[in-house]
Design a protein around this motif. Structure first.
Motif, mmCIF file in Angstrom:
data_model
loop_
_atom_site.group_PDB
_atom_site.id
_atom_site.type_symbol
_atom_site.label_atom_id
_atom_site.label_comp_id
_atom_site.label_asym_id
_atom_site.label_seq_id
_atom_site.Cartn_x
_atom_site.Cartn_y
_atom_site.Cartn_z
ATOM 1 N N GLN A 1 -2.551 19.831 2.005
ATOM 2 C CA GLN A 1 -3.503 20.926 2.139
ATOM 3 C C GLN A 1 -2.784 22.251 2.395
ATOM 4 O O GLN A 1 -3.134 23.286 1.819
ATOM 5 C CB GLN A 1 -4.502 20.655 3.268
ATOM 6 N N ALA A 2 -1.760 22.218 3.233
ATOM 7 C CA ALA A 2 -0.969 23.428 3.472
ATOM 8 C C ALA A 2 -0.289 23.881 2.186
ATOM 9 O O ALA A 2 -0.172 25.088 1.923
ATOM 10 C CB ALA A 2 0.072 23.162 4.558
ATOM 11 N N ALA A 3 0.159 22.925 1.372
ATOM 12 C CA ALA A 3 0.797 23.271 0.103
ATOM 13 C C ALA A 3 -0.199 23.917 -0.848
ATOM 14 O O ALA A 3 0.110 24.944 -1.493
ATOM 15 C CB ALA A 3 1.406 22.019 -0.526
ATOM 16 N N LEU A 4 -1.395 23.358 -0.956
ATOM 17 C CA LEU A 4 -2.427 23.957 -1.801
ATOM 18 C C LEU A 4 -2.774 25.364 -1.329
ATOM 19 O O LEU A 4 -2.923 26.293 -2.132
ATOM 20 C CB LEU A 4 -3.685 23.091 -1.796
ATOM 21 N N ASP A 5 -2.898 25.531 -0.033
ATOM 22 C CA ASP A 5 -3.235 26.847 0.515
ATOM 23 C C ASP A 5 -2.139 27.863 0.211
ATOM 24 O O ASP A 5 -2.423 29.032 -0.066
ATOM 25 C CB ASP A 5 -3.459 26.749 2.027
ATOM 26 N N LEU A 6 -0.884 27.428 0.246
ATOM 27 C CA LEU A 6 0.213 28.345 -0.048
ATOM 28 C C LEU A 6 0.199 28.758 -1.512
ATOM 29 O O LEU A 6 0.448 29.925 -1.836
ATOM 30 C CB LEU A 6 1.554 27.694 0.306
ATOM 31 N N THR B 1 0.835 -1.199 0.000
ATOM 32 C CA THR B 1 0.000 0.000 0.000
ATOM 33 C C THR B 1 0.871 1.250 0.000
ATOM 34 O O THR B 1 2.071 1.201 0.292
ATOM 35 C CB THR B 1 -0.939 0.027 1.215
ATOM 36 N N MET B 2 0.233 2.364 -0.295
ATOM 37 C CA MET B 2 0.931 3.643 -0.349
ATOM 38 C C MET B 2 -0.020 4.744 0.106
ATOM 39 O O MET B 2 -1.243 4.591 0.105
ATOM 40 C CB MET B 2 1.386 3.949 -1.774
ATOM 41 N N GLN B 3 0.571 5.870 0.471
ATOM 42 C CA GLN B 3 -0.223 7.057 0.746
ATOM 43 C C GLN B 3 -0.424 7.838 -0.547
ATOM 44 O O GLN B 3 0.491 7.940 -1.376
ATOM 45 C CB GLN B 3 0.464 7.944 1.780
ATOM 46 N N ALA B 4 -1.618 8.385 -0.704
ATOM 47 C CA ALA B 4 -1.934 9.164 -1.902
ATOM 48 C C ALA B 4 -3.016 10.177 -1.576
ATOM 49 O O ALA B 4 -3.882 9.941 -0.716
ATOM 50 C CB ALA B 4 -2.407 8.254 -3.029
ATOM 51 N N VAL B 5 -2.950 11.307 -2.242
ATOM 52 C CA VAL B 5 -4.026 12.292 -2.169
ATOM 53 C C VAL B 5 -5.083 11.881 -3.190
ATOM 54 O O VAL B 5 -4.756 11.535 -4.329
ATOM 55 C CB VAL B 5 -3.502 13.702 -2.496
ATOM 56 N N VAL B 6 -6.353 11.908 -2.787
ATOM 57 C CA VAL B 6 -7.436 11.518 -3.688
ATOM 58 C C VAL B 6 -8.437 12.661 -3.789
ATOM 59 O O VAL B 6 -8.887 13.198 -2.769
ATOM 60 C CB VAL B 6 -8.149 10.239 -3.205
ATOM 61 N N CYS B 7 -8.757 13.046 -5.028
ATOM 62 C CA CYS B 7 -9.771 14.068 -5.281
ATOM 63 C C CYS B 7 -11.144 13.417 -5.310
ATOM 64 O O CYS B 7 -11.414 12.558 -6.150
ATOM 65 C CB CYS B 7 -9.487 14.764 -6.621
ATOM 66 N N HIS B 8 -12.003 13.830 -4.395
ATOM 67 C CA HIS B 8 -13.395 13.370 -4.376
ATOM 68 C C HIS B 8 -14.345 14.436 -4.898
ATOM 69 O O HIS B 8 -15.562 14.292 -4.792
ATOM 70 C CB HIS B 8 -13.794 12.952 -2.959
ATOM 71 N N GLY B 9 -13.809 15.493 -5.466
ATOM 72 C CA GLY B 9 -14.598 16.608 -5.963
ATOM 73 C C GLY B 9 -13.989 17.911 -5.478
ATOM 74 O O GLY B 9 -13.011 17.913 -4.713
ATOM 75 N N PRO B 10 -14.536 19.041 -5.914
ATOM 76 C CA PRO B 10 -13.985 20.340 -5.517
ATOM 77 C C PRO B 10 -13.898 20.491 -4.001
ATOM 78 O O PRO B 10 -14.841 20.189 -3.274
ATOM 79 C CB PRO B 10 -14.975 21.340 -6.123
ATOM 80 N N GLU B 11 -12.714 20.922 -3.544
ATOM 81 C CA GLU B 11 -12.433 21.180 -2.135
ATOM 82 C C GLU B 11 -12.700 19.958 -1.256
ATOM 83 O O GLU B 11 -13.026 20.088 -0.078
ATOM 84 C CB GLU B 11 -13.194 22.417 -1.653
ATOM 85 N N ASN B 12 -12.552 18.799 -1.847
ATOM 86 C CA ASN B 12 -12.725 17.548 -1.105
ATOM 87 C C ASN B 12 -11.601 16.598 -1.502
ATOM 88 O O ASN B 12 -11.811 15.596 -2.188
ATOM 89 C CB ASN B 12 -14.097 16.937 -1.394
ATOM 90 N N TYR B 13 -10.384 16.953 -1.084
ATOM 91 C CA TYR B 13 -9.201 16.132 -1.330
ATOM 92 C C TYR B 13 -8.788 15.513 0.001
ATOM 93 O O TYR B 13 -8.756 16.188 1.021
ATOM 94 C CB TYR B 13 -8.044 16.981 -1.867
ATOM 95 N N ARG B 14 -8.449 14.215 -0.027
ATOM 96 C CA ARG B 14 -8.109 13.525 1.208
ATOM 97 C C ARG B 14 -6.867 12.670 1.020
ATOM 98 O O ARG B 14 -6.645 12.100 -0.056
ATOM 99 C CB ARG B 14 -9.263 12.612 1.642
ATOM 100 N N ASP C 1 9.255 26.220 -1.997
ATOM 101 C CA ASP C 1 8.635 25.515 -0.873
ATOM 102 C C ASP C 1 8.362 24.063 -1.228
ATOM 103 O O ASP C 1 7.766 23.766 -2.267
ATOM 104 C CB ASP C 1 7.310 26.181 -0.484
ATOM 105 N N GLN C 2 8.800 23.160 -0.332
ATOM 106 C CA GLN C 2 8.531 21.736 -0.494
ATOM 107 C C GLN C 2 7.872 21.197 0.774
ATOM 108 O O GLN C 2 8.256 21.564 1.886
ATOM 109 C CB GLN C 2 9.828 20.956 -0.770
ATOM 110 N N PHE C 3 6.868 20.347 0.565
ATOM 111 C CA PHE C 3 6.098 19.778 1.670
ATOM 112 C C PHE C 3 6.074 18.262 1.565
ATOM 113 O O PHE C 3 6.097 17.709 0.456
ATOM 114 C CB PHE C 3 4.646 20.271 1.609
ATOM 115 N N PRO C 4 5.989 17.569 2.704
ATOM 116 C CA PRO C 4 5.718 16.127 2.637
ATOM 117 C C PRO C 4 4.284 15.910 2.148
ATOM 118 O O PRO C 4 3.435 16.813 2.206
ATOM 119 C CB PRO C 4 5.894 15.666 4.086
ATOM 120 N N LEU C 5 4.024 14.724 1.655
ATOM 121 C CA LEU C 5 2.723 14.425 1.058
ATOM 122 C C LEU C 5 1.577 14.683 2.025
ATOM 123 O O LEU C 5 0.515 15.197 1.628
ATOM 124 C CB LEU C 5 2.702 12.962 0.591
ATOM 125 N N GLU C 6 1.774 14.362 3.298
ATOM 126 C CA GLU C 6 0.677 14.516 4.257
ATOM 127 C C GLU C 6 0.292 15.968 4.496
ATOM 128 O O GLU C 6 -0.792 16.261 5.020
ATOM 129 C CB GLU C 6 1.021 13.840 5.590
#
Length: 365
Positions: free
Chosen positions: A341-346, A7-20, A333-338
């Motif tokens: 959200q902070a990266a998107l906000d920046l 398994t791996m960690q991944a960001v998943v888009c579930h729709g606008p402003e709903n990324y997990r 600026d570089q961020f870890p995957l987790e």
């Protein structure tokens, strides 16, 4: 071959402003495919607009949705090949352990545009990070389909620098569309990641003058380091006056728009001389209204669109590998995957605190 987890960690888009951030199975490459361990993935302004639900991605009364939900985002990336069969390695001319970056479009090869060699306008238009068929790189691992277009890039580059090949190739294509001549005064609107690449690309064409426009002094200083001869802070200076003073009152020969702000469109039409060239690269988050009579009856302008970075990837990679660009100051600026959200906000912070923001799924800088 490296040990590959289940398994791996991944960001998943579930729709606008709903990324997990989720735990997903590590994908298994099929025949002719390659598995990459993702080193770095840049966050594009278009990623942010998709996140916020722009109509270009999610549709409105005038157009259907193009983006899909349940997709891992991320189309600006570089990664290391850790699993592939002989078919894949031979087809792409690579070896296990090579680092590659991939063109964002995954062309079908069979549509009218692909058959004519215009692959970047592929009709199905599957792109990494927007379609279920082509998951993106905001994950620890990613599969490169056989029909994708990878390019080798140096393993000595920091991951964020290697991932910058995608936006830089886009910048260079915009410059190519401008058909810049030696005596031209070229204006680039915006000193963000795309604009800085356009400034560097325009300067390499040796025009008379390259002018950079922005509202942040620090970015304008970076624009000078990328090749701008003149910088204009449009918050405190009148760009029209500056450009007319440079051109005996005529106006710029070329205007390249990279900000994605509606006001920059009218600004460009006003800055250009008669018979000038306007190049539009941006993805807009809202509709833009201008006086089209400026384009036609007033100035007879040549207006050109630009999309993706076709045929510019080798040049972009060579430019990054050469050390010509101030990459440490571009990739701010570089961020870890987790911390996605902070990266998107920046990226969405308009104060100018950052230039290029990236995620590093592999963890190393």
């Amino acid at each position: 071959m490296q040990d590959i987890p289940a398994t791996m960690q991944a960001v998943v888009c579930h729709g606008p402003e709903n990324y997990r951030l989720e735990e997903l199975p590590v994908p298994t490459p099929g025949p002719g495919e390659m598995l990459l361990k993702v080193d770095g993935v840049g966050i594009c302004a278009s990623d942010l607009k998709c996140y916020h639900g722009a109509a270009k991605f999610w549709g409105d009364e005038n157009r259907p949705a193009w983006a899909e939900s349940e997709v891992v985002p991320g189309h600006e990336f570089a990664g290391t090949i850790i699993q592939a069969d002989d078919e894949a390695l031979t087809h792409h001319g690579v070896e296990l352990g090579d680092r590659v970056t991939c063109e964002q479009i995954v062309p079908c090869g069979t549509c009218r545009y692909c058959r004519r060699g215009q692959y970047w306008m592929c009709a199905p238009h599957d792109m990494f990070g927007f379609k279920r068929a082509t998951p993106g790189a905001m994950a620890e691992y990613l599969v490169v389909p056989k029909i994708a277009l990878p390019h080798k890039i140096s393993k000595d580059l920091p991951p964020a620098h290697a991932a910058f090949a995608e936006p830089l190739s886009c910048s260079l294509h915009g410059v190519e569309r401008a058909n810049i001549q030696f005596e031209d005064v070229v204006v680039v609107a915006g000193a963000g990641p795309i604009g800085l690449g356009m400034i560097a690309g325009a300067k390499s064409k040796n025009p008379m003058t390259v002018v950079a426009l922005d509202m942040v002094d620090e970015k304008l200083e970076l624009a000078r380091r990328c090749g701008a001869d003149v910088t204009v802070n449009i918050a405190t200076q009148d760009a029209v006056t500056v450009v007319r003073d440079l051109t005996d009152g005529y106006g710029a020969d070329v205007y390249i728009e990279s900000t994605g702000h509606p006001s920059a469109v009218g600004q460009g039409l006003g800055l250009l001389r008669k018979l000038g060239t306007y190049v539009e690269y941006s993805v807009f988050g809202s509709d833009v209204t201008v006086d089209w009579s400026i384009i036609s009856d007033d100035k007879e302008l040549d207006v050109r669109g630009a999309h993706l970075g076709p045929h510019c990837w080798p040049a972009a990679i060579a430019m990054i590998e050469s050390g010509r660009l101030p990459m440490d100051d571009i990739c701010t600026d570089q961020f870890p995957l987790e911390d996605f959200q902070a990266a998107l906000d920046l990226v969405g912070d308009t104060s100018g605190r950052s230039v290029k923001v990236s995620l590093l799924p592999a963890g190393a800088k």
